[in-house]
Design a protein around this motif. Structure first.
Motif, PDB file in Angstrom:
ATOM      1  N   THR A 136       0.824  -1.217   0.000  1.00 24.41           N
ATOM      2  CA  THR A 136       0.000   0.000   0.000  1.00 24.41           C
ATOM      3  C   THR A 136       0.853   1.259   0.000  1.00 24.41           C
ATOM      4  O   THR A 136       0.478   2.265  -0.611  1.00 24.41           O
ATOM      5  CB  THR A 136      -0.958   0.009   1.206  1.00 24.41           C
ATOM      6  OG1 THR A 136      -0.215  -0.155   2.422  1.00 24.41           O
ATOM      7  CG2 THR A 136      -1.974  -1.132   1.096  1.00 24.41           C
ATOM      8  N   TYR A 137       2.005   1.223   0.662  1.00 22.67           N
ATOM      9  CA  TYR A 137       2.893   2.384   0.681  1.00 22.67           C
ATOM     10  C   TYR A 137       3.473   2.647  -0.706  1.00 22.67           C
ATOM     11  O   TYR A 137       3.550   3.789  -1.154  1.00 22.67           O
ATOM     12  CB  TYR A 137       4.006   2.182   1.703  1.00 22.67           C
ATOM     13  CG  TYR A 137       4.933   3.370   1.860  1.00 22.67           C
ATOM     14  CD1 TYR A 137       4.431   4.659   2.006  1.00 22.67           C
ATOM     15  CD2 TYR A 137       6.314   3.207   1.880  1.00 22.67           C
ATOM     16  CE1 TYR A 137       5.273   5.749   2.160  1.00 22.67           C
ATOM     17  CE2 TYR A 137       7.164   4.290   2.029  1.00 22.67           C
ATOM     18  CZ  TYR A 137       6.641   5.561   2.166  1.00 22.67           C
ATOM     19  OH  TYR A 137       7.469   6.644   2.304  1.00 22.67           O
ATOM     20  N   GLU A 138       3.862   1.561  -1.404  1.00 24.06           N
ATOM     21  CA  GLU A 138       4.382   1.759  -2.755  1.00 24.06           C
ATOM     22  C   GLU A 138       3.294   2.285  -3.685  1.00 24.06           C
ATOM     23  O   GLU A 138       3.555   3.163  -4.513  1.00 24.06           O
ATOM     24  CB  GLU A 138       4.954   0.454  -3.309  1.00 24.06           C
ATOM     25  CG  GLU A 138       5.591   0.661  -4.689  1.00 24.06           C
ATOM     26  CD  GLU A 138       6.305  -0.555  -5.207  1.00 24.06           C
ATOM     27  OE1 GLU A 138       7.474  -0.438  -5.607  1.00 24.06           O
ATOM     28  OE2 GLU A 138       5.678  -1.641  -5.241  1.00 24.06           O
ATOM     29  N   ALA A 139       2.080   1.772  -3.563  1.00 27.55           N
ATOM     30  CA  ALA A 139       0.976   2.272  -4.388  1.00 27.55           C
ATOM     31  C   ALA A 139       0.750   3.757  -4.119  1.00 27.55           C
ATOM     32  O   ALA A 139       0.539   4.546  -5.059  1.00 27.55           O
ATOM     33  CB  ALA A 139      -0.295   1.470  -4.109  1.00 27.55           C
ATOM     34  N   HIS A 140       0.793   4.150  -2.855  1.00 28.39           N
ATOM     35  CA  HIS A 140       0.628   5.569  -2.502  1.00 28.39           C
ATOM     36  C   HIS A 140       1.745   6.405  -3.118  1.00 28.39           C
ATOM     37  O   HIS A 140       1.488   7.495  -3.652  1.00 28.39           O
ATOM     38  CB  HIS A 140       0.631   5.722  -0.986  1.00 28.39           C
ATOM     39  CG  HIS A 140       0.623   7.143  -0.518  1.00 28.39           C
ATOM     40  ND1 HIS A 140      -0.481   7.967  -0.647  1.00 28.39           N
ATOM     41  CD2 HIS A 140       1.593   7.905   0.057  1.00 28.39           C
ATOM     42  CE1 HIS A 140      -0.187   9.168  -0.172  1.00 28.39           C
ATOM     43  NE2 HIS A 140       1.056   9.158   0.255  1.00 28.39           N
TER      44      HIS A 140
END
Length: 246
Positions: A121-125
């Motif tokens: 989720t952090y990479e997607a953000h």
């Protein structure tokens, strides 16, 4: 031990979970890509079966929680070598102890699930800000990325909402997949690296790129330059697709 081999799709993964829960033998789930068979284990090829998928999907969603289902999906998108077995162990714990198992932060499996989910989720953000589109036609744009995880399914809603009045292609060249949006609907399709290069070469965006680089340089304050902090927020492995640092 039984090894359930699936084709890499989420639907087939949950089908494999159904069969793994149904057997009394010790079992594991492996992705067909790069799989190396063992003579000591029995292998079972798994194809997507809608009824089996539905049973597992709705059991997780209704008997456990939507959050648990999201955790399973994000661990799947992480594409770590052991992600399928982590999912299987996680679900065994969840169905045994209930949804409160997610609060057991001293459990190794729960800790891994949390870590993998955060990374995905952090990479997607991050990529909601890192993507740089190039114009390839009237109101048509192309961008390429190389994320560590399979984040296109997470990004699809963000970018279709953000560019709802434009055609665009967002290409994950590592996995050779792309989001295609035509102002009406969006979907994820196979798109080779070579086809992506051909699309990108049709870009007439060189003047805009020059302006963007000029703007980026002009707003930079040399005295406040902090390369360590910069690499923290914008890791160097992503720079090849960022116009301003090429």
């Amino acid at each position: 031990m039984k090894e359930f081999i699936y084709d890499g799709t989420f639907e087939a993964l949950l089908t494999a979970v159904f069969y793994a829960f149904s057997t009394k033998e010790a079992s594991t789930i492996k992705r067909k890509l790069n799989y190396s068979p063992s003579l000591l284990n029995e292998t079972v090829d798994i194809q997507f079966e809608k009824d089996k998928f539905d049973k597992v999907y709705y059991a997780i969603e209704n008997k456990l929680s939507t959050n648990t289902l999201e955790n399973v999906y994000h661990v799947y998108l992480s594409e770590y070598d052991n992600c399928e077995d982590i999912i299987l162990k996680y679900l065994r714990l969840a169905f045994k102890y209930g949804v409160k198992v997610n609060l057991a932060k001293n459990n190794d499996i729960i800790l891994l699930v949390d870590k993998y989910c955060r990374r995905v989720t952090y990479e997607a953000h991050r990529f909601t800000g890192f993507v740089r589109f190039k114009e390839i036609g009237p109101l048509s744009y192309y961008a390429s990325i190389e994320p560590d995880h399979n984040i296109l399914p997470i990004l699809i809603t963000h970018f279709t909402n953000r560019f709802s009045d434009q055609n665009f292609i967002l290409h994950d060249i590592r996995r050779e997949k792309a989001i295609i949006y035509n102002k009406t609907e969006s979907l994820i399709i196979d798109l080779s690296k070579e086809d992506g290069l051909r699309i990108e070469s049709s870009s007439n965006d060189s003047n805009f790129e020059g302006l963007w680089k000029t703007f980026y340089t002009s707003v930079n304050i040399e005295e406040r330059r902090n390369e360590k902090l910069r690499r923290h927020y914008m890791p160097k492995r992503y720079w090849s697709h960022l116009t301003e640092v090429k």
